[in-house]
Each structure stands twice: as C-alpha cells, then as structure tokens.
Motif scaffolding. Structure first.
Motif, PDB file in Angstrom:
ATOM      1  N   ARG A 150       2.395  30.702  11.329  1.00 40.50           N
ATOM      2  CA  ARG A 150       3.378  30.324  10.296  1.00 40.50           C
ATOM      3  C   ARG A 150       2.721  30.233   8.928  1.00 40.50           C
ATOM      4  N   ALA A 151       1.499  29.663   8.891  1.00 41.41           N
ATOM      5  CA  ALA A 151       0.802  29.509   7.612  1.00 41.41           C
ATOM      6  C   ALA A 151       0.460  30.867   7.009  1.00 41.41           C
ATOM      7  N   CYS A 152       0.033  31.813   7.838  1.00 43.35           N
ATOM      8  CA  CYS A 152      -0.290  33.151   7.334  1.00 43.35           C
ATOM      9  C   CYS A 152       0.951  33.827   6.761  1.00 43.35           C
ATOM     10  N   THR A 153       2.112  33.535   7.328  1.00 42.05           N
ATOM     11  CA  THR A 153       3.369  34.082   6.800  1.00 42.05           C
ATOM     12  C   THR A 153       3.728  33.450   5.468  1.00 42.05           C
ATOM     13  N   HIS A 156      -8.754  36.644  10.802  1.00 44.23           N
ATOM     14  CA  HIS A 156      -7.370  36.155  10.817  1.00 44.23           C
ATOM     15  C   HIS A 156      -6.434  37.358  10.682  1.00 44.23           C
ATOM     16  N   THR A 157      -6.415  38.186  11.701  1.00 46.05           N
ATOM     17  CA  THR A 157      -5.655  39.437  11.684  1.00 46.05           C
ATOM     18  C   THR A 157      -4.948  39.618  13.022  1.00 46.05           C
ATOM     19  N   PHE A 174      -7.517  33.236   5.165  1.00 39.53           N
ATOM     20  CA  PHE A 174      -7.715  31.942   5.805  1.00 39.53           C
ATOM     21  C   PHE A 174      -9.142  31.842   6.337  1.00 39.53           C
ATOM     22  N   VAL A 175      -9.753  30.679   6.113  1.00 38.28           N
ATOM     23  CA  VAL A 175     -11.137  30.445   6.524  1.00 38.28           C
ATOM     24  C   VAL A 175     -11.211  29.082   7.195  1.00 38.28           C
ATOM     25  N   PRO A 186      -3.195  24.650  15.971  1.00 37.86           N
ATOM     26  CA  PRO A 186      -2.424  25.364  16.996  1.00 37.86           C
ATOM     27  C   PRO A 186      -2.142  26.797  16.547  1.00 37.86           C
ATOM     28  N   PRO A 187      -2.250  27.777  17.433  1.00 42.90           N
ATOM     29  CA  PRO A 187      -1.999  29.166  17.039  1.00 42.90           C
ATOM     30  C   PRO A 187      -0.653  29.380  16.358  1.00 42.90           C
TER      31      PRO A 187
END
Length: 522
Positions: A295-298, A326-327, A305-306, A289-290
C-alpha cells in the motif's frame, strides 16, 4: 571522527546554505554554527566540564538540533530524554547518568520542576521555550545572547558521545553508551548507500530523542542537506510538510506509515497534497507487514523504499534493504520482505544457544559485530558482558539468513510463542492477518493455556469502515499458515499501545493474561 565534523565542513564551504527550516523559518549554516558555539560557551560557563552529561526533555525543534551539536562542542555528553516515560523513569535516568544540566521546552516545563526537585544530580534547569523563563530556570535564548562563541573541543573517536536510555516499559531503563566513532561510522555507511546529499530536504517527524532520528541528523550534517523539523508526528502535518516544503526524504516507523495511509484514504482534502517530491522513504523500528508495504509503495510511487534493521546498541543500524529490492520481482522472490544485507564493515551471524553459527535458513539469535556496536551499558558491567559476550552484540532477535546473505527477522526471542512444544513467531502470524482486506494492523501474543502452555492470541485493528469477525480472521489465517500457528482467539480494539517510535508494546497486551502467573519473558 567527531560528531561536529559535518557542521564544520559546511560552515567553511556553504555558510549561507539553509541548514534548518522550522515553523516556516529558515536558518543558515553560519547562523546555526554561531548559535551552537555560543550555547557551548554558556554550558562551559555554567560549569559543564569534560564528559559531564547534559540532558534535554523536549519535543522536536531547532533548539534540539542545536543541543545535539553544542554539547559535544563543549566537550560534554548528550543524554536525550524520552518524554513518554513517567517522572520516576526520567529521574532514574538522570540520576543514574549523574546528569547535571537539563534543558526543557514549554511542553515539559512543569514536569521539569518536579524532576529537579526530586533528582539528586540535576543542578541547572535551562528553559528552551518561547516565553519568559519560569522562576528557577535560565533562559536558553538569553544564554546564547550573553555568551561569546567558543572553540569546538572536537570531542571524538572512542570518547563517549551520548548515553541513550532504552527500555523503561517493564522496569528501569538501561543507558546505551555510544561513542563518536559508533555514530559517525553509521553515518558514513548510510552515505555509502546513497543516503542524503547536499540537495536533500529531510523531514524530521520521528522523535528527536530517539537514536534513529539523531543518526539521520548526523548523516544530513555530513552531506549538507536541509533539516525540516516537525514538532511532532501527525499524518496531516507530515503530508502538508511534504507538499509545502518539497520534502524528498523521510524516516518512519511502520505504524506511522499505517497512519499516513489510513488518514489519506479517509480524508478527501488529503488527495490534493502533491507528494511527488518524495524520493526516499526510510522505515524501520519493527517488521512491516507485506500488505502495508505494498500500500505504501502505491501511495508514494516515485519514492524508493529503504529498510534499516538494528537497535540503539548498534548506533542504530546493522543491515539495510535498499530500494532496488522493493520491486515486483523481489516481491515474488521474498527478498522485499527481508531486512537486507549487513552495512559496510558490519558482520552479522545467526547463532544457537551456545553461540554457534547455524546453517542458512535456520532460525536462531541475530548477533552483530562491527564499529557500530556500543561501548556498553552505563553502570551495568554484568549486562554489558552478557550482551557483548564473545565480542558480538546479542540482539535478542530471532531470525535466519538465506543463501544470498539476506537477513530475515522473525521475532523478538522473548515474543516467541511456545505452543504444544512448537515455536510460533508472532511476526509470521501478523503477516498472515495483515493480508486480510479489512485489517489495518494486528499484534499477536502468547496467552496461558493449561493444555498447550501457550496459545496464539491476536489483537486486531480494523480499517475505518470495514468489518470482520473472529471466525473470519481465523479462517483467513488457516489458509496461509500451519494449523498450530493459527490464532485460537481474536479480539478487536480501536488502538494498540505504542512506544515512542511506534513499536507495539506487547508487554502491555500480555500483562492482563499473565498477571499472577509465571512466564519466562517480560
């Protein structure tokens, strides 16, 4: 190509480099290679011949990695066992593949006794645990100590590497036959995208019987990095390992990422873990889910992320969404939520029911062709012919491709909901629900409706300490998706039924609604 090539390379060039760290102890490539060659010698002495199947029923461990190298070294075929299956499913897979030797650890030694008693083909049980070998078993460590190392058979090319059983939740599983070339190609393709180097410290937290972790293992042997092994996934164990072992790469399913985030946010001590070493987070197994991805990128701001999209039959990856997408820019463009572009030498098409390619932007079935595509299903020629018709692997997944060649996965075709003649893709509804601030995760299914055939039903898990009501979830969705896609009913649960790699088992969610009714999916 053969699967032990990477090990030979580093035995020659970097014998004293650390190959594996497990339970705080390290083992060099030289030590590891010697143990692999001795285990292969033991298997041959036990009567394992060319092409014979050797299975392992175990949690993650150093010995599991040795098994994956020693079996092909002995000119045999691996058959890793899903430990979440019932005894009946395990016995079926062993007998179906005519497996003769089973390795088992402490966690499953009692189950193994029943399996051996009821199996028609297993004749040797090897105890790969830390205690004294139970009666009727051979000691793994004693076999290594008592046998001399043997030369690698260098089994490779299109020869069968392994039978990887998939399914087992709605019926007996199918054995996916993968060659050395299938898996070695996937390793080279991931290397081409920059995955794994000699300095990589990779954390194995996915179950090792699953092909996703095995493929990562092969990539790491190709590059010469260090395998850091957790016996099993838990949020605390993963974060502690990243902190203590300075992990820079990890592979996770979206549900695992969800558990990591929730545990860290709810546990004050978790804020003390230093996660700055993590440079790469691979994720896959199901759409993310977006809101969860954001949240994971934070949580891991320094990590790239790949995403990998694929399946066991594709050894296991077909497309990849690399870190540069992932930007914030590609959040706006939407490409951040695609499955990326095909791997090198892999072709992907979207086709209709007559296998004709559809226009860009049109939803159809995702089909794949390339050197990663399986040899077929073990002992199932009809299923093989159906899946590989026309030379393309028919994935059973619905998706579309944009004008730039990015793949977007909509749903499993069997999970598509047909309500009042309209197709509803559950992943789209789940994305809408996931943007609700109180929602941790959801699963959307079709349930029977006398009027519409099926209606949309949502099963929702809330974040700890948050509240929401069914009407609120419905209203939230109505602002984001078409009315016919909005859930007509919502239920709240504490947990969802999950597969061994964190996929939601929608078959289990649908079962009570469709009991005694006819539906064209399973």
């Amino acid at each position: 190509m053969y699967i032990t090539q990477g090990l030979h390379r580093h035995l020659q060039a970097r014998p004293h480099a650390t190959a594996i760290r497990y339970l705080g102890r390290g083992i060099t490539y030289a030590e590891f290679g010697d143990r692999v060659a001795r285990l292969a010698g033991a298997l041959k002495k036990l009567g394992v011949n060319s092409g014979d199947r050797v299975a392992m029923l175990s949690s993650n461990s150093l010995r599991y990695i040795e098994y994956y190298q020693a079996v092909p070294w002995a000119d045999a075929v691996v058959n890793p066992v899903n430990y979440r299956w019932s005894a009946a499913e395990i016995i079926y897979s062993l007998d179906d593949s005519q497996t003769s030797v089973l390795l088992v650890d402490d966690n499953y030694k009692d189950l193994a006794q029943r399996i051996v008693a009821e199996s028609k083909t297993v004749r040797v049980l090897i105890y790969a645990g830390d205690g004294d070998a139970p009666e009727g078993t051979l000691s793994y460590e004693q076999l290594i100590a008592d046998n001399e190392p043997v030369e690698d058979a260098r089994r490779g090319g299109d020869a069968l590497l392994g039978i990887f059983y998939t399914g087992g939740t709605t019926g007996f599983p199918k054995g996916v036959m993968l060659s050395h070339n299938n898996v070695a190609f996937s390793s080279l393709a991931s290397q081409q995208l920059g995955r794994c180097t000699a300095s990589t410290r990779f954390l194995h937290s996915m179950p090792m019987f699953h092909l996703a972790d095995f493929a990562a293992m092969v990539s790491l042997f190709s590059s010469g990095g260090t395998h850091v092994v957790l016996p099993a996934f838990s949020p605390q164990a993963v974060l502690e390992a990243i902190h203590n072992e300075k992990i820079d790469e990890i592979l996770l399913a979206p549900t695992m990422i969800q558990m990591l985030l929730d545990w860290r946010e709810a546990t004050p001590v978790a804020q003390d873990y230093d996660l700055s070493s993590l440079a790469r987070v691979g994720y896959g197994a199901s759409p993310i889910p977006p809101a969860l991805l954001e949240r994971a990128c934070t949580m891991f701001p320094k990590a790239g992320f790949v995403q990998g999209y694929g399946m066991t039959e594709l050894a296991p990856v077909a497309t990849c969404l690399t870190a540069e997408y992932h930007t914030p820019e590609h959040h706006i463009s939407g490409k951040m939520y695609s499955a990326g572009k095909p791997y090198a030498c892999v072709e992907v098409r979207i086709v209709d029911g007559q296998d004709r390619e559809v226009p860009r932007g049109t939803v159809g079935e995702i089909v794949v062709r390339g050197p990663n595509v399986m040899l077929g299903y073990w002992n199932k020629p009809e299923a093989t012919a159906e899946a590989l018709r026309g030379g393309w692997m028919h994935t059973g997944d619905g998706g579309y491709m944009d004008e730039d060649g990015f793949l977007y996965v909509c749903d499993r075709l069997k999970d598509m909901i047909v309500s009042g003649g309209e197709n509803v893709y559950s992943a789209e509804v789940e994305t809408a629900i996931a943007s609700h601030p109180a929602v941790a995760i959801s699963a959307v299914i079709g349930i029977p409706s006398d009027r519409w055939g099926e209606t949309v039903h949502a099963v929702v898990i809330l974040k700890p300490g948050h509240v929401a009501c069914a009407d609120g979830i419905v209203a939230h969705c109505r602002e984001r998706i078409a009315g016919y896609k909005v859930p007509r009913s919502v239920e709240f649960r504490d947990a969802l039924p999950l597969s061994n790699v964190g996929k939601v088992l929608k078959t289990e969610l649908r079962k009570p609604f469709w009991e005694g009714r006819r539906r064209g999916i399973s």
